[in-house]
Design an enzyme around this catalytic site. Sequence first.
Site, PDB file in Angstrom:
ATOM      1  N   TYR A 144       0.842  -1.200   0.000  1.00 39.81           N
ATOM      2  CA  TYR A 144       0.000   0.000   0.000  1.00 39.81           C
ATOM      3  C   TYR A 144       0.876   1.249   0.000  1.00 39.81           C
ATOM      4  O   TYR A 144       1.974   1.233   0.547  1.00 39.81           O
ATOM      5  CB  TYR A 144      -0.957   0.030   1.200  1.00 39.81           C
ATOM      6  N   PRO A 145       0.367   2.311  -0.621  1.00 33.12           N
ATOM      7  CA  PRO A 145       1.094   3.573  -0.563  1.00 33.12           C
ATOM      8  C   PRO A 145       0.631   4.401   0.630  1.00 33.12           C
ATOM      9  O   PRO A 145      -0.497   4.205   1.113  1.00 33.12           O
ATOM     10  CB  PRO A 145       0.700   4.255  -1.871  1.00 33.12           C
ATOM     11  N   ASP A 147       1.095   8.402   2.927  1.00 34.06           N
ATOM     12  CA  ASP A 147       1.606   9.762   3.141  1.00 34.06           C
ATOM     13  C   ASP A 147       1.734  10.018   4.635  1.00 34.06           C
ATOM     14  O   ASP A 147       1.095   9.348   5.439  1.00 34.06           O
ATOM     15  CB  ASP A 147       0.575  10.802   2.644  1.00 34.06           C
ATOM     16  N   SER A 222       1.507   6.613  13.324  1.00 29.99           N
ATOM     17  CA  SER A 222       0.467   6.200  12.379  1.00 29.99           C
ATOM     18  C   SER A 222      -0.879   6.813  12.748  1.00 29.99           C
ATOM     19  O   SER A 222      -1.614   7.309  11.890  1.00 29.99           O
ATOM     20  CB  SER A 222       0.334   4.674  12.328  1.00 29.99           C
TER      21      SER A 222
HETATM   22  O1  76R Z   1      14.997   1.302   9.362  1.00 26.79           O
HETATM   23  C1  76R Z   1      14.713   0.781  10.454  1.00 26.79           C
HETATM   24  O2  76R Z   1      14.463  -0.433  10.617  1.00 26.79           O
HETATM   25  C2  76R Z   1      14.664   1.685  11.634  1.00 26.79           C
HETATM   26  C3  76R Z   1      13.324   1.869  12.110  1.00 26.79           C
HETATM   27  C4  76R Z   1      12.298   2.195  11.021  1.00 26.79           C
HETATM   28  C5  76R Z   1      12.208   3.340  10.218  1.00 26.79           C
HETATM   29  C6  76R Z   1      13.141   4.546  10.166  1.00 26.79           C
HETATM   30  C7  76R Z   1      11.193   1.345  10.670  1.00 26.79           C
HETATM   31  C8  76R Z   1      10.960   0.092  11.208  1.00 26.79           C
HETATM   32  N1  76R Z   1      10.421   1.981   9.730  1.00 26.79           N
HETATM   33  C9  76R Z   1      11.023   3.195   9.419  1.00 26.79           C
HETATM   34  C10 76R Z   1      10.564   4.135   8.495  1.00 26.79           C
HETATM   35 MN1  76R Z   1       8.567   1.397   9.089  1.00 26.79          MN
HETATM   36  N2  76R Z   1       6.775   0.808   8.434  1.00 26.79           N
HETATM   37  C11 76R Z   1       5.831   1.611   7.849  1.00 26.79           C
HETATM   38  C12 76R Z   1       4.598   0.888   7.795  1.00 26.79           C
HETATM   39  O3  76R Z   1       0.852   0.778   8.393  1.00 26.79           O
HETATM   40  C13 76R Z   1       1.437   1.697   9.023  1.00 26.79           C
HETATM   41  O4  76R Z   1       0.965   2.166  10.083  1.00 26.79           O
HETATM   42  C14 76R Z   1       2.696   2.264   8.486  1.00 26.79           C
HETATM   43  C15 76R Z   1       3.289   1.474   7.324  1.00 26.79           C
HETATM   44  C16 76R Z   1       4.828  -0.380   8.303  1.00 26.79           C
HETATM   45  C17 76R Z   1       3.835  -1.503   8.439  1.00 26.79           C
HETATM   46  C18 76R Z   1       6.213  -0.417   8.711  1.00 26.79           C
HETATM   47  C19 76R Z   1       6.836  -1.533   9.275  1.00 26.79           C
HETATM   48  N3  76R Z   1       8.354   3.170   8.087  1.00 26.79           N
HETATM   49  C20 76R Z   1       9.305   4.130   7.920  1.00 26.79           C
HETATM   50  C21 76R Z   1       8.781   5.164   7.052  1.00 26.79           C
HETATM   51  C22 76R Z   1       9.515   6.431   6.585  1.00 26.79           C
HETATM   52  C23 76R Z   1       9.068   7.523   7.526  1.00 26.79           C
HETATM   53  C24 76R Z   1       9.824   8.832   7.405  1.00 26.79           C
HETATM   54  O5  76R Z   1      10.988   8.847   6.970  1.00 26.79           O
HETATM   55  O6  76R Z   1       9.221   9.851   7.807  1.00 26.79           O
HETATM   56  C25 76R Z   1       7.483   4.813   6.758  1.00 26.79           C
HETATM   57  C26 76R Z   1       6.507   5.556   5.870  1.00 26.79           C
HETATM   58  C27 76R Z   1       7.225   3.568   7.417  1.00 26.79           C
HETATM   59  C28 76R Z   1       6.011   2.906   7.387  1.00 26.79           C
HETATM   60  N4  76R Z   1       8.867  -0.360  10.095  1.00 26.79           N
HETATM   61  C29 76R Z   1       9.937  -0.751  10.855  1.00 26.79           C
HETATM   62  C30 76R Z   1       8.049  -1.486   9.932  1.00 26.79           C
HETATM   63  C31 76R Z   1       8.658  -2.604  10.622  1.00 26.79           C
HETATM   64  C32 76R Z   1       8.081  -4.018  10.640  1.00 26.79           C
HETATM   65  C33 76R Z   1       9.811  -2.139  11.195  1.00 26.79           C
HETATM   66  C34 76R Z   1      10.822  -2.912  12.040  1.00 26.79           C
HETATM   67  C35 76R Z   1      11.901  -3.403  11.126  1.00 26.79           C
HETATM   68  C36 76R Z   1      12.953  -4.180  11.838  1.00 26.79           C
HETATM   69  O7  76R Z   1      13.581  -3.595  12.729  1.00 26.79           O
HETATM   70  O8  76R Z   1      13.138  -5.345  11.476  1.00 26.79           O
END
Ligand code: 76R
Length: 248
Positions: A144-145, A147, A222
């Site tokens: 999914y995309p 913002d 979120s």
């Molecule tokens: O890179 C890293 O692992 C460090 C922590 C981390 C960052 C910086 C991280 C971990 N994410 C990061 C960035 Mn994420 N992520 C999402 C979604 O559905 C939702 O509510 C949101 C959609 C999921 C499901 C998810 C999963 N993440 C981001 C960013 C960029 C934000 C910005 O720069 O402003 C977005 C849009 C985003 C969205 N994230 C994790 C996960 C999971 C499962 C992790 C843990 C990964 C791990 O440590 O193995």
Amino acid sequence: MPEAVETMDGWYCLHDLRTINWTAWKQATDSERQAAISEFQDLVEKWEGVEEARNGSHSVYSILGHKADLFLMILRPTMKELAEIELEFNKSKLAEFTAPTYSYVSVVELSKYMAKEGENPEESPSVKARLKPRLPKWEHMCFYPMDKRREGNDNWYMLPMDDRRKLMYEHGLTGRKYAGKVRQIITGSMGFDDWEWSVTLFAHDVLDLKKLVYEMRFDEVSARYAEFGAFYVGNVLLKDNIPSFLHV
Ligand code: 76R
């Protein structure tokens, strides 16, 4: 003015979603269908060679529901290579029986929110590997995309860096609970496509996708700041299973 976080960018990414025109497919001759299937399998085999050589990666899934039937996610070092793949697929026999329903252009992105002072995460082998990942071929996938909201008091882009870092730290904690169960690929698409990021999640157990997305809805980042596009969910489609998937 709040400071922008630095991003680390890896392979370029094309999500390509198609529906299959089953009526036309059924009307084709056996030999036409066979030719289309073999050609598509050859294409996937070529992508497998590129993946083995670590010059890119790909994932093929079949999507549930009316939004699409076929999901291709392709990673390559340049956008030019992505365009060539898109073109090659469009010129293939199978493509004559498909119609694009959604596509997404982006680049694998990691941010430096969690970078320690004086350290350049880009030097780290694990960061390098995550920027050029081998896409999982796990049983299930959802895409999914999204913002980050920019509305009134809930404007992500007006938050000071430290506040955003804290929220992203909490986000990471929730995510890490699913280590080994869900693999996430975040791609950035500002300037490339209609949303700011794409989220592609892979899981062995499809319910883990729902549980993770649900749990994250309660993370402040979120709950207050995320806006989502359409969700697509699918099952893995391995090269050897293409003939039975397309058998009519
Ligand atoms: O890179 C890293 O692992 C460090 C922590 C981390 C960052 C910086 C991280 C971990 N994410 C990061 C960035 Mn994420 N992520 C999402 C979604 O559905 C939702 O509510 C949101 C959609 C999921 C499901 C998810 C999963 N993440 C981001 C960013 C960029 C934000 C910005 O720069 O402003 C977005 C849009 C985003 C969205 N994230 C994790 C996960 C999971 C499962 C992790 C843990 C990964 C791990 O440590 O193995």
